[in-house]
Design a protein around this motif. Structure first.
Motif, mmCIF file in Angstrom:
data_model
loop_
_atom_site.group_PDB
_atom_site.id
_atom_site.type_symbol
_atom_site.label_atom_id
_atom_site.label_comp_id
_atom_site.label_asym_id
_atom_site.label_seq_id
_atom_site.Cartn_x
_atom_site.Cartn_y
_atom_site.Cartn_z
ATOM 1 N N ALA A 14 0.830 -1.207 0.000
ATOM 2 C CA ALA A 14 0.000 0.000 0.000
ATOM 3 C C ALA A 14 0.870 1.265 0.000
ATOM 4 N N GLN A 15 1.871 1.260 -0.892
ATOM 5 C CA GLN A 15 2.796 2.388 -1.060
ATOM 6 C C GLN A 15 3.504 2.765 0.248
ATOM 7 N N GLY A 16 3.765 1.774 1.062
ATOM 8 C CA GLY A 16 4.521 2.011 2.289
ATOM 9 C C GLY A 16 3.694 2.052 3.550
ATOM 10 N N LEU A 17 2.358 2.100 3.421
ATOM 11 C CA LEU A 17 1.521 2.110 4.616
ATOM 12 C C LEU A 17 1.695 0.818 5.414
ATOM 13 N N LEU A 18 1.893 -0.296 4.710
ATOM 14 C CA LEU A 18 2.024 -1.591 5.381
ATOM 15 C C LEU A 18 3.493 -1.891 5.699
ATOM 16 N N THR A 19 4.165 -0.886 6.200
ATOM 17 C CA THR A 19 5.521 -1.022 6.723
ATOM 18 C C THR A 19 5.539 -0.286 8.071
ATOM 19 N N ASN A 20 6.686 -0.216 8.687
ATOM 20 C CA ASN A 20 6.773 0.535 9.951
ATOM 21 C C ASN A 20 6.973 2.034 9.723
ATOM 22 N N ILE A 43 4.066 10.837 10.134
ATOM 23 C CA ILE A 43 4.536 10.999 8.753
ATOM 24 C C ILE A 43 5.970 11.518 8.748
ATOM 25 N N PRO A 44 6.933 10.689 8.372
ATOM 26 C CA PRO A 44 8.323 11.160 8.301
ATOM 27 C C PRO A 44 8.493 12.238 7.231
ATOM 28 N N ASN A 45 9.414 13.151 7.464
ATOM 29 C CA ASN A 45 9.621 14.273 6.540
ATOM 30 C C ASN A 45 10.083 13.821 5.162
ATOM 31 N N ASP A 46 10.813 12.696 5.114
ATOM 32 C CA ASP A 46 11.364 12.240 3.830
ATOM 33 C C ASP A 46 10.494 11.174 3.179
ATOM 34 N N SER A 47 9.252 11.018 3.610
ATOM 35 C CA SER A 47 8.394 9.948 3.106
ATOM 36 C C SER A 47 7.628 10.386 1.868
ATOM 37 N N ARG A 48 7.082 9.391 1.156
ATOM 38 C CA ARG A 48 6.258 9.665 -0.018
ATOM 39 C C ARG A 48 5.016 10.461 0.368
ATOM 40 N N MET A 49 4.463 10.159 1.538
ATOM 41 C CA MET A 49 3.274 10.876 1.994
ATOM 42 C C MET A 49 3.584 12.343 2.271
ATOM 43 N N LEU A 63 -3.990 9.016 6.054
ATOM 44 C CA LEU A 63 -3.562 8.418 7.324
ATOM 45 C C LEU A 63 -4.495 8.899 8.442
ATOM 46 N N THR A 64 -5.693 8.372 8.443
ATOM 47 C CA THR A 64 -6.683 8.746 9.450
ATOM 48 C C THR A 64 -6.342 8.078 10.783
ATOM 49 N N HIS A 120 -5.415 0.698 13.003
ATOM 50 C CA HIS A 120 -5.430 -0.591 12.303
ATOM 51 C C HIS A 120 -4.012 -1.037 11.953
ATOM 52 N N LEU A 121 -3.189 -0.108 11.475
ATOM 53 C CA LEU A 121 -1.806 -0.437 11.120
ATOM 54 C C LEU A 121 -1.023 -0.877 12.354
ATOM 55 N N ARG A 122 -1.250 -0.216 13.457
ATOM 56 C CA ARG A 122 -0.543 -0.597 14.684
ATOM 57 C C ARG A 122 -0.987 -1.972 15.167
ATOM 58 N N ALA A 123 -2.264 -2.298 14.999
ATOM 59 C CA ALA A 123 -2.744 -3.627 15.367
ATOM 60 C C ALA A 123 -2.111 -4.696 14.473
ATOM 61 N N LEU A 124 -2.023 -4.410 13.181
ATOM 62 C CA LEU A 124 -1.361 -5.342 12.267
ATOM 63 C C LEU A 124 0.110 -5.505 12.627
ATOM 64 N N ASN A 125 0.738 -4.418 13.008
ATOM 65 C CA ASN A 125 2.147 -4.484 13.391
ATOM 66 C C ASN A 125 2.343 -5.356 14.625
ATOM 67 N N ARG A 126 1.434 -5.276 15.577
ATOM 68 C CA ARG A 126 1.527 -6.144 16.755
ATOM 69 C C ARG A 126 1.384 -7.612 16.359
#
Length: 322
Positions: A232-238, A244-250, A261-262, A268-274
């Protein structure tokens, strides 16, 4: 004078063939479970040596499928030009070991003939792509998107003729609706140019190809399925778990925007990361492994901005079962 060393592929590049390669539908084609996409990081705005290092690493580790399109870059066409330079400087001796795809369907040049699905556009675009990539043919040529105005028969007959003329060995379609996919499957099969593969977005945040019945149809009819944007263009990473990092695509507000990034998505992303941590994996590894675990999926297309990122993504083929 700085002389570039000649590339010699690793003699161990097929050492993991038993788990890396998957049959594409009911065809003779075996694709790597992880394929390399050129959508980002291979245009004129990117350092050529980095692109070269990534493709060397990919091929040295058994990734034989390089996926491109006419308008990949930026600017448009420059990812294919990078591929052409790689072919001249490094991969010419290995051409028959590579499976190279390109596409046409999105805007490429000005005027009425540089977009959508007409015979005029598909042929003209492919001729340009072959010149840019320094190739006599592509292994796979896609209709990049469904055209609601051009008759399907015109687009599909162009694909048939492209194969019959030796400009492509196989054809695919990308992001077509289910009913149009069924029409394409029948039309192409009746003309002895069976549809090899369907490309669409499938990931843990977007399961629409499954929900719409496309993956099931492909599996039932011997058509391969390949997932683009599996992370998902980096959403499904850490990358975005803490904002939002300053050097990110977002942060650049390009194809990924900050309003996506609601708070709900972040939870949801944090739950998936766990869940990934419980499996002993990164979120990206788990996300890729989940796609490969889905019935009917042949391969996932990953992008890479470094060899380390590609190495990390390749770990998904050793992931635990779900």
């Amino acid at each position: 004078m700085n002389i570039k060393p000649h590339y010699i592929a690793s003699p161990d590049r097929y050492s993991r063939a038993d788990i890396l390669y998957r049959r594409c539908g009911k065809s003779g084609v075996m694709l790597p479970a992880v394929s390399l996409g050129f959508w980002h990081n291979f245009g004129d705005v990117d350092p050529y040596q980095r692109s070269r290092d990534i493709t060397h690493y990919a091929f040295d580790h058994g990734i034989t499928h390089f996926d491109l399109a006419n308008n990949y870059g930026p600017p448009y066409g420059t990812a294919e030009e990078t591929m052409g330079r790689l072919m001249r400087e490094d991969f010419a001796p290995y051409r028959d070991e590579l499976f190279i795809s390109s596409k046409a369907g999105y805007d490429m040049w000005e005027g009425p003939y540089g977009n959508w699905g007409s015979r005029k556009y598909l042929f003209a675009s492919l001729h340009q792509s072959l010149k840019r990539m320094n190739l006599d043919y592509v292994d796979l040529f896609y209709s990049h998107r469904y055209d609601p105005e051009t008759p399907l028969e015109e687009t599909l007959q162009a694909l048939v003729d492209i194969v019959k003329q030796g400009k492509a060995l196989y054809v695919g379609i990308s992001r077509w609706p289910l009913e149009a996919l069924k029409t394409a499957d029948t039309y192409l099969r009746e003309r002895d140019v069976p549809l090899l593969i369907f490309q669409d977005r499938l990931n843990l945040l977007d399961k629409s190809p499954q929900e719409k019945g496309i993956v099931d149809y492909c599996q039932e009819h011997g058509i391969g399925f390949i997932s683009f944007s599996p992370l998902a263009q980096g959403l499904l990473t850490n990358r975005y778990l803490d904002g939002i990092p300053n050097d990110s695509r977002m942060a650049r507000e390009g194809s990924l925007t900050s309003d996506q990034l609601t708070p709900e998505l972040l939870d949801h992303l944090r739950a998936l990361n766990r869940q990934a941590e419980e499996r002993g994996e990164t979120l990206a590894e788990m996300a890729l492994a989940w796609i490969l675990a889905q019935q009917g999926v042949t391969s996932v297309l990953v992008g890479a901005s470094s060899t380390q990122q590609l190495a990390n993504n390749l770990r998904c083929i050793d992931a635990k079962p779900f």
